[in-house]
Design a protein around this motif. Structure first.
Motif, PDB file in Angstrom:
ATOM      1  N   GLY A 164      80.747 -10.876  28.792  1.00 46.72           N
ATOM      2  CA  GLY A 164      81.582 -10.724  29.914  1.00 46.72           C
ATOM      3  C   GLY A 164      82.528  -9.562  29.795  1.00 46.72           C
ATOM      4  O   GLY A 164      82.598  -9.156  30.894  1.00 46.72           O
ATOM      5  N   ALA A 165      83.012  -9.421  28.842  1.00 51.88           N
ATOM      6  CA  ALA A 165      83.980  -8.041  28.637  1.00 51.88           C
ATOM      7  C   ALA A 165      83.042  -6.713  28.956  1.00 51.88           C
ATOM      8  O   ALA A 165      83.653  -6.015  29.785  1.00 51.88           O
ATOM      9  N   THR A 166      81.878  -6.810  28.553  1.00 50.06           N
ATOM     10  CA  THR A 166      80.840  -5.644  28.801  1.00 50.06           C
ATOM     11  C   THR A 166      80.525  -5.474  30.557  1.00 50.06           C
ATOM     12  O   THR A 166      80.342  -4.445  30.957  1.00 50.06           O
ATOM     13  N   ALA A 167      80.511  -6.583  31.026  1.00 53.31           N
ATOM     14  CA  ALA A 167      80.258  -6.626  32.324  1.00 53.31           C
ATOM     15  C   ALA A 167      81.455  -6.279  33.382  1.00 53.31           C
ATOM     16  O   ALA A 167      81.193  -6.059  34.546  1.00 53.31           O
ATOM     17  N   LEU A 168      82.676  -6.200  32.902  1.00 56.83           N
ATOM     18  CA  LEU A 168      83.579  -6.109  33.611  1.00 56.83           C
ATOM     19  C   LEU A 168      83.667  -4.839  34.212  1.00 56.83           C
ATOM     20  O   LEU A 168      84.025  -4.689  35.684  1.00 56.83           O
ATOM     21  N   PRO A 169      83.297  -3.805  33.578  1.00 58.16           N
ATOM     22  CA  PRO A 169      83.213  -2.395  34.139  1.00 58.16           C
ATOM     23  C   PRO A 169      82.469  -2.347  35.588  1.00 58.16           C
ATOM     24  O   PRO A 169      82.554  -1.241  36.288  1.00 58.16           O
ATOM     25  N   LEU A 170      81.459  -3.066  35.568  1.00 57.69           N
ATOM     26  CA  LEU A 170      80.548  -3.064  36.766  1.00 57.69           C
ATOM     27  C   LEU A 170      81.316  -3.579  38.069  1.00 57.69           C
ATOM     28  O   LEU A 170      80.797  -3.003  39.102  1.00 57.69           O
ATOM     29  N   ALA A 171      82.325  -4.023  37.904  1.00 55.28           N
ATOM     30  CA  ALA A 171      83.182  -4.500  39.144  1.00 55.28           C
ATOM     31  C   ALA A 171      83.538  -2.959  39.816  1.00 55.28           C
ATOM     32  O   ALA A 171      83.709  -3.101  41.087  1.00 55.28           O
ATOM     33  N   LEU A 172      83.729  -2.063  39.205  1.00 55.69           N
ATOM     34  CA  LEU A 172      84.012  -0.753  39.648  1.00 55.69           C
ATOM     35  C   LEU A 172      83.260  -0.215  40.958  1.00 55.69           C
ATOM     36  O   LEU A 172      83.496   0.371  41.630  1.00 55.69           O
ATOM     37  N   LEU A 173      82.006  -0.660  40.670  1.00 54.99           N
ATOM     38  CA  LEU A 173      80.700  -0.445  41.631  1.00 54.99           C
ATOM     39  C   LEU A 173      81.069  -0.924  42.983  1.00 54.99           C
ATOM     40  O   LEU A 173      80.408  -0.484  43.885  1.00 54.99           O
ATOM     41  N   ALA A 174      81.775  -1.812  43.053  1.00 45.52           N
ATOM     42  CA  ALA A 174      82.096  -2.447  44.419  1.00 45.52           C
ATOM     43  C   ALA A 174      82.918  -1.647  45.244  1.00 45.52           C
ATOM     44  O   ALA A 174      82.991  -1.724  46.365  1.00 45.52           O
ATOM     45  N   VAL A 175      83.681  -0.615  44.567  1.00 49.90           N
ATOM     46  CA  VAL A 175      84.585   0.229  45.303  1.00 49.90           C
ATOM     47  C   VAL A 175      84.032   1.105  46.256  1.00 49.90           C
ATOM     48  O   VAL A 175      84.194   1.075  47.540  1.00 49.90           O
ATOM     49  N   PRO A 176      82.925   1.801  46.066  1.00 49.01           N
ATOM     50  CA  PRO A 176      82.251   2.676  46.768  1.00 49.01           C
ATOM     51  C   PRO A 176      81.655   1.936  47.876  1.00 49.01           C
ATOM     52  O   PRO A 176      80.990   2.494  48.994  1.00 49.01           O
ATOM     53  N   VAL A 177      80.945   0.812  47.644  1.00 52.19           N
ATOM     54  CA  VAL A 177      80.150  -0.110  48.398  1.00 52.19           C
ATOM     55  C   VAL A 177      80.939  -0.411  49.578  1.00 52.19           C
ATOM     56  O   VAL A 177      80.644  -0.401  50.862  1.00 52.19           O
ATOM     57  N   ALA A 178      82.164  -0.773  49.379  1.00 53.90           N
ATOM     58  CA  ALA A 178      83.279  -1.037  50.272  1.00 53.90           C
ATOM     59  C   ALA A 178      83.876  -0.022  50.932  1.00 53.90           C
ATOM     60  O   ALA A 178      83.977  -0.044  52.263  1.00 53.90           O
ATOM     61  N   LEU A 179      83.876   1.200  50.472  1.00 56.68           N
ATOM     62  CA  LEU A 179      84.578   2.418  51.180  1.00 56.68           C
ATOM     63  C   LEU A 179      83.364   3.067  51.732  1.00 56.68           C
ATOM     64  O   LEU A 179      83.576   4.071  52.490  1.00 56.68           O
ATOM     65  N   ALA A 180      82.115   3.218  51.480  1.00 57.61           N
ATOM     66  CA  ALA A 180      81.009   4.152  51.922  1.00 57.61           C
ATOM     67  C   ALA A 180      80.815   4.043  53.429  1.00 57.61           C
ATOM     68  O   ALA A 180      81.041   3.247  54.092  1.00 57.61           O
ATOM     69  N   PRO A 181      80.594   5.278  54.211  1.00 62.95           N
ATOM     70  CA  PRO A 181      80.454   5.102  55.548  1.00 62.95           C
ATOM     71  C   PRO A 181      79.162   4.601  55.974  1.00 62.95           C
ATOM     72  O   PRO A 181      78.502   4.316  55.163  1.00 62.95           O
TER      73      PRO A 181
END
Length: 237
Positions: A164-181
Motif C-alpha cells: 500500500g505504501a509503495t502504491a501511494l506515489p502512483l496517486a501523483l499520476l492523477a494530477v496531469p490526467v486532471a490538468l491535461a488539455p
C-alpha cells in the motif's frame, strides 16, 4: 565493472528487442494492416504498398534497436548506479527496474496521450504532445523513485502495508490526467478497435521490458566483486 554492466544490458536488450520485434512483425503489423484496410474501405486513399517481408524486417530491426537502447540505458547504466537502492533481489530487482522503465517511458505518458491507431487524427499539435510526453516521462521517473523509497521505508511492516505504501506515489499520476488539455480525436475506426489496438501496444511494451528483465536476471551479476580485486597475496617480511 561498468563494462560488464553495459555488456549484460546490451545482451538482454538484444534478446528483449528481438522478442518484441517478432511480436510486432506478427501480431502488431497484422492488426495495423487490418485497420488500414478498414480505413481504405471507408473511402480513404491508400499510401505506397510495402511488401510484408520488408515491413517484418523493419519491425524486427526497430525492435532490436529499442531493446538495445533500453537494455544499455536502463539495465546497463541505471542498474550500475542504482542497484543497491532497487528493492528486492535477483529477478525481483530486475522486474522492479523494468516496471520503473515501463512507467517512465510508456505508462505515465500514455495516461494522457495513449497510442493511436492509423487513421486517427489528434486535436493537439505535435509540439504540444511532445512537451506533455516529456513532462509525463519525468513525472513517471519521479513516481518510480518515490515508490522505491516508500518501499524501503516500509521494510519490516506487513506485506499489505508495504504494498500500500509503495502504491501511494502512483496517486501523483492523477494530477496531469486532471490538468491535461483536451485532445479529441477524429477518425472512422470504431472505439472497440481503438481500445484493442492500444492494449496490443501496451502488451508489446510489457513483453519487451519483461523479456529484458528476465534475460538480465538469467545472465546474473558479476562473479567478481570489486573488493576481490583488492585482495593481494600476503608477502613474508
Amino acid at each position: 565493472m561498468a563494462t560488464d554492466y553495459l555488456e549484460r544490458g546490451a545482451v538482454a536488450g538484444v534478446a528483449g528487442g528481438l522478442v518484441y520485434g517478432l511480436f510486432v512483425a506478427t501480431v502488431g503489423n497484422s492488426f495495423t494492416a487490418g485497420l488500414e484496410t478498414f480505413e481504405h474501405g471507408h473511402g480513404h486513399g491508400g499510401g505506397p504498398v510495402v511488401s510484408g517481408l520488408t515491413t517484418a524486417v523493419a519491425s524486427i530491426g526497430g525492435g532490436v534497436l529499442w531493446g538495445i537502447l533500453f537494455g544499455v540505458a536502463v539495465f546497463g547504466m541505471a542498474y550500475f548506479f542504482l542497484e543497491p537502492a532497487i528493492p528486492g533481489s535477483g529477478a525481483t530487482k530486475r522486474l522492479a527496474l523494468a516496471g520503473a522503465g515501463f512507467l517512465t517511458v510508456s505508462g505515465a505518458p500514455w495516461l494522457v496521450l495513449p497510442p493511436q491507431p492509423p487513421g486517427v487524427e489528434q486535436a493537439l499539435g505535435t509540439e504540444t504532445r511532445l512537451a506533455w510526453y516529456a513532462g509525463l516521462m519525468t513525472l513517471g521517473a519521479l513516481v518510480a523513485v518515490l515508490a522505491g523509497l516508500t518501499y524501503r521505508r516500509a521494510e519490516g511492516r506487513h506485506a499489505a502495508v508495504r504494498l500500500g505504501a509503495t502504491a501511494l506515489p502512483l496517486a501523483l499520476l492523477a494530477v496531469p490526467v486532471a490538468l491535461a488539455p483536451a485532445n479529441p480525436v477524429h477518425g472512422d475506426v470504431p472505439a472497440a478497435l481503438v481500445a484493442a489496438y492500444r492494449w496490443t501496444v501496451v502488451f508489446g511494451q510489457l513483453l519487451l521490458w519483461a523479456t529484458i528483465a528476465g534475460v538480465h536476471a538469467w545472465l546474473g551479476d558479476s562473479d567478481t566483486p570489486v573488493a576481490d580485486d583488492l585482495d593481494y597475496p600476503a608477502t613474508a617480511d
